[in-house]
Design a protein around this motif. Structure first.
Motif, PDB file in Angstrom:
ATOM      1  N   THR A   1       0.865  -1.175   0.000  1.00  0.00           N
ATOM      2  CA  THR A   1       0.000   0.000   0.000  1.00  0.00           C
ATOM      3  C   THR A   1       0.903   1.227   0.000  1.00  0.00           C
ATOM      4  O   THR A   1       1.693   1.423   0.935  1.00  0.00           O
ATOM      5  N   VAL A   2       0.817   2.032  -1.059  1.00  0.00           N
ATOM      6  CA  VAL A   2       1.764   3.126  -1.281  1.00  0.00           C
ATOM      7  C   VAL A   2       1.029   4.465  -1.225  1.00  0.00           C
ATOM      8  O   VAL A   2      -0.074   4.609  -1.774  1.00  0.00           O
ATOM      9  N   LYS A   3       1.641   5.435  -0.584  1.00  0.00           N
ATOM     10  CA  LYS A   3       1.067   6.773  -0.522  1.00  0.00           C
ATOM     11  C   LYS A   3       1.252   7.487  -1.856  1.00  0.00           C
ATOM     12  O   LYS A   3       2.348   7.559  -2.398  1.00  0.00           O
ATOM     13  N   HIS A   4       0.151   8.005  -2.393  1.00  0.00           N
ATOM     14  CA  HIS A   4       0.176   8.722  -3.666  1.00  0.00           C
ATOM     15  C   HIS A   4       0.529  10.185  -3.423  1.00  0.00           C
ATOM     16  O   HIS A   4       0.315  10.722  -2.331  1.00  0.00           O
ATOM     17  N   SER A   5       1.062  10.834  -4.446  1.00  0.00           N
ATOM     18  CA  SER A   5       1.426  12.245  -4.313  1.00  0.00           C
ATOM     19  C   SER A   5       0.219  13.139  -4.050  1.00  0.00           C
ATOM     20  O   SER A   5       0.368  14.252  -3.526  1.00  0.00           O
ATOM     21  N   ASP A   6      -1.001  12.660  -4.416  1.00  0.00           N
ATOM     22  CA  ASP A   6      -2.201  13.458  -4.175  1.00  0.00           C
ATOM     23  C   ASP A   6      -2.758  13.272  -2.768  1.00  0.00           C
ATOM     24  O   ASP A   6      -3.807  13.820  -2.426  1.00  0.00           O
ATOM     25  N   GLY A   7      -2.062  12.487  -1.945  1.00  0.00           N
ATOM     26  CA  GLY A   7      -2.492  12.253  -0.575  1.00  0.00           C
ATOM     27  C   GLY A   7      -3.248  10.963  -0.380  1.00  0.00           C
ATOM     28  O   GLY A   7      -3.432  10.510   0.756  1.00  0.00           O
ATOM     29  N   GLY A   8      -3.725  10.364  -1.475  1.00  0.00           N
ATOM     30  CA  GLY A   8      -4.405   9.074  -1.396  1.00  0.00           C
ATOM     31  C   GLY A   8      -3.404   7.928  -1.406  1.00  0.00           C
ATOM     32  O   GLY A   8      -2.218   8.105  -1.095  1.00  0.00           O
ATOM     33  N   HIS A   9      -3.875   6.743  -1.777  1.00  0.00           N
ATOM     34  CA  HIS A   9      -3.023   5.564  -1.788  1.00  0.00           C
ATOM     35  C   HIS A   9      -3.274   4.755  -3.055  1.00  0.00           C
ATOM     36  O   HIS A   9      -4.328   4.890  -3.695  1.00  0.00           O
ATOM     37  N   PHE A  10      -2.301   3.928  -3.424  1.00  0.00           N
ATOM     38  CA  PHE A  10      -2.495   2.980  -4.518  1.00  0.00           C
ATOM     39  C   PHE A  10      -1.832   1.663  -4.142  1.00  0.00           C
ATOM     40  O   PHE A  10      -0.993   1.598  -3.236  1.00  0.00           O
ATOM     41  N   MET A  11      -2.238   0.611  -4.846  1.00  0.00           N
ATOM     42  CA  MET A  11      -1.725  -0.725  -4.571  1.00  0.00           C
ATOM     43  C   MET A  11      -0.623  -1.087  -5.559  1.00  0.00           C
ATOM     44  O   MET A  11      -0.735  -0.833  -6.759  1.00  0.00           O
ATOM     45  N   GLN A  12       0.425  -1.678  -5.037  1.00  0.00           N
ATOM     46  CA  GLN A  12       1.588  -2.060  -5.821  1.00  0.00           C
ATOM     47  C   GLN A  12       1.980  -3.497  -5.489  1.00  0.00           C
ATOM     48  O   GLN A  12       1.904  -3.916  -4.330  1.00  0.00           O
ATOM     49  N   LEU A  13       2.379  -4.227  -6.496  1.00  0.00           N
ATOM     50  CA  LEU A  13       2.791  -5.625  -6.340  1.00  0.00           C
ATOM     51  C   LEU A  13       4.219  -5.767  -6.829  1.00  0.00           C
ATOM     52  O   LEU A  13       4.545  -5.381  -7.959  1.00  0.00           O
ATOM     53  N   GLN A  14       5.086  -6.310  -5.986  1.00  0.00           N
ATOM     54  CA  GLN A  14       6.444  -6.661  -6.399  1.00  0.00           C
ATOM     55  C   GLN A  14       6.657  -8.144  -6.158  1.00  0.00           C
ATOM     56  O   GLN A  14       6.095  -8.716  -5.213  1.00  0.00           O
ATOM     57  N   TYR A  15       7.450  -8.759  -7.025  1.00  0.00           N
ATOM     58  CA  TYR A  15       7.787 -10.164  -6.779  1.00  0.00           C
ATOM     59  C   TYR A  15       9.211 -10.444  -7.222  1.00  0.00           C
ATOM     60  O   TYR A  15       9.786  -9.765  -8.072  1.00  0.00           O
ATOM     61  N   LEU A  16       9.766 -11.462  -6.614  1.00  0.00           N
ATOM     62  CA  LEU A  16      11.096 -11.978  -6.933  1.00  0.00           C
ATOM     63  C   LEU A  16      10.980 -13.491  -7.009  1.00  0.00           C
ATOM     64  O   LEU A  16      10.474 -14.128  -6.080  1.00  0.00           O
ATOM     65  N   GLN A  17      11.419 -14.065  -8.116  1.00  0.00           N
ATOM     66  CA  GLN A  17      11.312 -15.518  -8.305  1.00  0.00           C
ATOM     67  C   GLN A  17      12.613 -16.065  -8.861  1.00  0.00           C
ATOM     68  O   GLN A  17      13.226 -15.475  -9.745  1.00  0.00           O
ATOM     69  N   ARG A  18      13.023 -17.210  -8.303  1.00  0.00           N
ATOM     70  CA  ARG A  18      14.220 -17.897  -8.789  1.00  0.00           C
ATOM     71  C   ARG A  18      13.870 -19.356  -9.072  1.00  0.00           C
ATOM     72  O   ARG A  18      13.365 -20.060  -8.203  1.00  0.00           O
ATOM     73  N   VAL A  19      14.155 -19.784 -10.306  1.00  0.00           N
ATOM     74  CA  VAL A  19      14.004 -21.190 -10.682  1.00  0.00           C
ATOM     75  C   VAL A  19      15.398 -21.750 -10.942  1.00  0.00           C
ATOM     76  O   VAL A  19      16.182 -21.157 -11.695  1.00  0.00           O
ATOM     77  N   ILE A  20      15.723 -22.867 -10.312  1.00  0.00           N
ATOM     78  CA  ILE A  20      17.023 -23.510 -10.523  1.00  0.00           C
ATOM     79  C   ILE A  20      16.914 -24.474 -11.699  1.00  0.00           C
ATOM     80  O   ILE A  20      16.087 -25.400 -11.696  1.00  0.00           O
ATOM     81  N   LEU A  21      17.762 -24.245 -12.732  1.00  0.00           N
ATOM     82  CA  LEU A  21      17.823 -25.102 -13.912  1.00  0.00           C
ATOM     83  C   LEU A  21      19.117 -25.905 -13.868  1.00  0.00           C
ATOM     84  O   LEU A  21      20.190 -25.354 -13.599  1.00  0.00           O
ATOM     85  N   ASP A  22      19.019 -27.188 -14.132  1.00  0.00           N
ATOM     86  CA  ASP A  22      20.192 -28.066 -14.145  1.00  0.00           C
ATOM     87  C   ASP A  22      20.559 -28.433 -15.572  1.00  0.00           C
ATOM     88  O   ASP A  22      19.753 -29.045 -16.292  1.00  0.00           O
ATOM     89  N   PHE A  23      21.777 -28.058 -16.015  1.00  0.00           N
ATOM     90  CA  PHE A  23      22.337 -28.572 -17.260  1.00  0.00           C
ATOM     91  C   PHE A  23      23.846 -28.353 -17.242  1.00  0.00           C
ATOM     92  O   PHE A  23      24.347 -27.493 -16.505  1.00  0.00           O
ATOM     93  N   ASP A  24      24.568 -29.135 -18.014  1.00  0.00           N
ATOM     94  CA  ASP A  24      26.025 -29.092 -18.071  1.00  0.00           C
ATOM     95  C   ASP A  24      26.644 -29.307 -16.686  1.00  0.00           C
ATOM     96  O   ASP A  24      27.670 -28.702 -16.351  1.00  0.00           O
ATOM     97  N   ALA A  25      26.016 -30.155 -15.871  1.00  0.00           N
ATOM     98  CA  ALA A  25      26.497 -30.480 -14.522  1.00  0.00           C
ATOM     99  C   ALA A  25      26.623 -29.245 -13.637  1.00  0.00           C
ATOM    100  O   ALA A  25      27.420 -29.220 -12.694  1.00  0.00           O
ATOM    101  N   ILE A  26      25.839 -28.206 -13.930  1.00  0.00           N
ATOM    102  CA  ILE A  26      25.841 -26.958 -13.166  1.00  0.00           C
ATOM    103  C   ILE A  26      24.393 -26.584 -12.875  1.00  0.00           C
ATOM    104  O   ILE A  26      23.477 -26.918 -13.635  1.00  0.00           O
ATOM    105  N   ARG A  27      24.193 -25.889 -11.774  1.00  0.00           N
ATOM    106  CA  ARG A  27      22.867 -25.399 -11.384  1.00  0.00           C
ATOM    107  C   ARG A  27      22.819 -23.891 -11.661  1.00  0.00           C
ATOM    108  O   ARG A  27      23.675 -23.135 -11.204  1.00  0.00           O
ATOM    109  N   TRP A  28      21.788 -23.488 -12.426  1.00  0.00           N
ATOM    110  CA  TRP A  28      21.715 -22.123 -12.954  1.00  0.00           C
ATOM    111  C   TRP A  28      20.485 -21.414 -12.392  1.00  0.00           C
ATOM    112  O   TRP A  28      19.355 -21.810 -12.670  1.00  0.00           O
ATOM    113  N   PRO A  29      20.645 -20.311 -11.635  1.00  0.00           N
ATOM    114  CA  PRO A  29      19.491 -19.539 -11.188  1.00  0.00           C
ATOM    115  C   PRO A  29      18.889 -18.713 -12.332  1.00  0.00           C
ATOM    116  O   PRO A  29      19.568 -17.878 -12.942  1.00  0.00           O
ATOM    117  N   HIS A  30      17.634 -18.971 -12.624  1.00  0.00           N
ATOM    118  CA  HIS A  30      16.846 -18.174 -13.578  1.00  0.00           C
ATOM    119  C   HIS A  30      15.986 -17.236 -12.737  1.00  0.00           C
ATOM    120  O   HIS A  30      15.089 -17.688 -12.020  1.00  0.00           O
TER     121      HIS A  30
END
Length: 313
Positions: A275-304
């Motif tokens: 919930t973020v304060k707007h410059s006009d004094g009201g509020h707005f909704m904001q969504l942030q996300y962070l996602q990591r998928v581990i991929l295995d190839f070439d005998a190494i684990r790769w964060p996507h």
């Protein structure tokens, strides 16, 4: 179509006293739907925004055998509540009732406008159970057209006052069986400077990202994008939900080609609903996300790593 048409409920049946008395999964009033969703309630709506993807992908016949794809992204996320109850029948304990949301996520490249990702899925609020013994949790189910499906369960869920805690995430590939937590450091990182040249010398996309980002630092720790996107904001409160397919009963299923060539073995993510304060004094909704998928190839684990900051329309 059953031969016994009389057994199929019609409008008259639905208006009968039995249907009205039991509810039979009909939609509840908006206030009840929202209350039943718990911390997922503010996820409802249409969201639009921008983000960043780091995708180490196999590069057949090349040396080293991968290409580090960097994308500034544009994203739409449409989330709709399931207005009726979702009953799960118990054999070792009484029935439980789930509640949830369905969503469609679509991600395109901010430079080329080409499609990068499409994902239909569900968010569920799971009540506490006695068999198995578990407190209340949240679950995300998803499918993607590469031939993967996943179930991730919450490892934490809370509401806090003020800004989200966005810790660094390390995109460095690594070896070994141990997978560190989402914001942990790899136990056995790849250190060959030549092999990792794309991580050191990569160039960020020319448009779609906040200005002033250092390329090498951002590639190593993509959360620099999330932090830049909220720099200068006044965030009143934050709902934070952490998820992992490594949680009990979670997992990823892949088609054989994916399993053999770039096996997706684990997904970890954090979603912040702000919930973020707007410059006009009201509020707005904001969504942030962070996602990591581990991929295995070439005998190494790769964060996507994928992330974005969206606002609700």
């Amino acid at each position: 179509m059953p031969e016994d048409h009389a057994a199929v409920p019609g409008i008259a049946d639905m208006q009968s006293s039995e249907w009205l008395r039991t509810g039979r999964r009909v939609g509840r009033p908006h206030s009840e739907v929202t209350a039943n969703l718990g911390l997922l309630a503010e996820l409802q709506g249409s969201w639009r925004g921008t983000g960043f993807n780091i995708t180490p992908r196999p590069f057949f016949g090349s040396a080293p055998p991968f290409f580090l794809e960097l994308n500034a992204t544009q994203e739409t996320l449409d989330v709709t509540a399931i207005t009726g109850d979702i009953p799960n029948r118990g054999s070792r304990q009484p029935d439980v009732t789930l509640h949830g949301l369905r969503y469609l996520q679509q991600v395109t490249d901010a430079v080329t406008n080409s499609g990068l990702h499409i994902e239909p899925g569900l968010w569920l609020r799971i009540p506490a159970t006695t068999d198995p013994v578990s407190g209340p949790t949240y679950v995300r189910q998803a499918v993607v057209p590469h031939g993967d499906s996943l179930l991730a369960q919450s490892v934490f869920a809370r509401r806090v006052t003020g800004f989200p805690t966005i810790d660094p995430v390390d995109s460095t590939p690594f070896r070994g069986s141990a997978i560190a937590g989402l914001t942990g450091r790899p136990v056995d990182p790849v250190t060959d400077a030549h092999y990792l040249a794309q991580y050191r010398d990569g160039v960020l996309p020319p448009v779609g990202l906040p200005p002033g980002l250092d390329a090498a630092r951002t590639i190593k720790d993509p959360t620099q994008v999330l932090l830049a996107q909220i720099d200068g904001q006044t965030i009143i409160s934050t709902v934070a939900i952490g998820l992992s397919t490594a949680a009990p009963a979670g997992g990823i299923l892949n088609i054989p080609f994916v399993t053999t060539n770039a096996n997706a073995v684990q997904m970890d993510a954090i979603v912040w609903i702000e919930t973020v304060k707007h410059s006009d004094g009201g509020h707005f909704m904001q969504l942030q996300y962070l996602q990591r998928v581990i991929l295995d190839f070439d005998a190494i684990r790769w964060p996507h790593v994928s992330l974005a900051t969206l606002v609700r329309l």
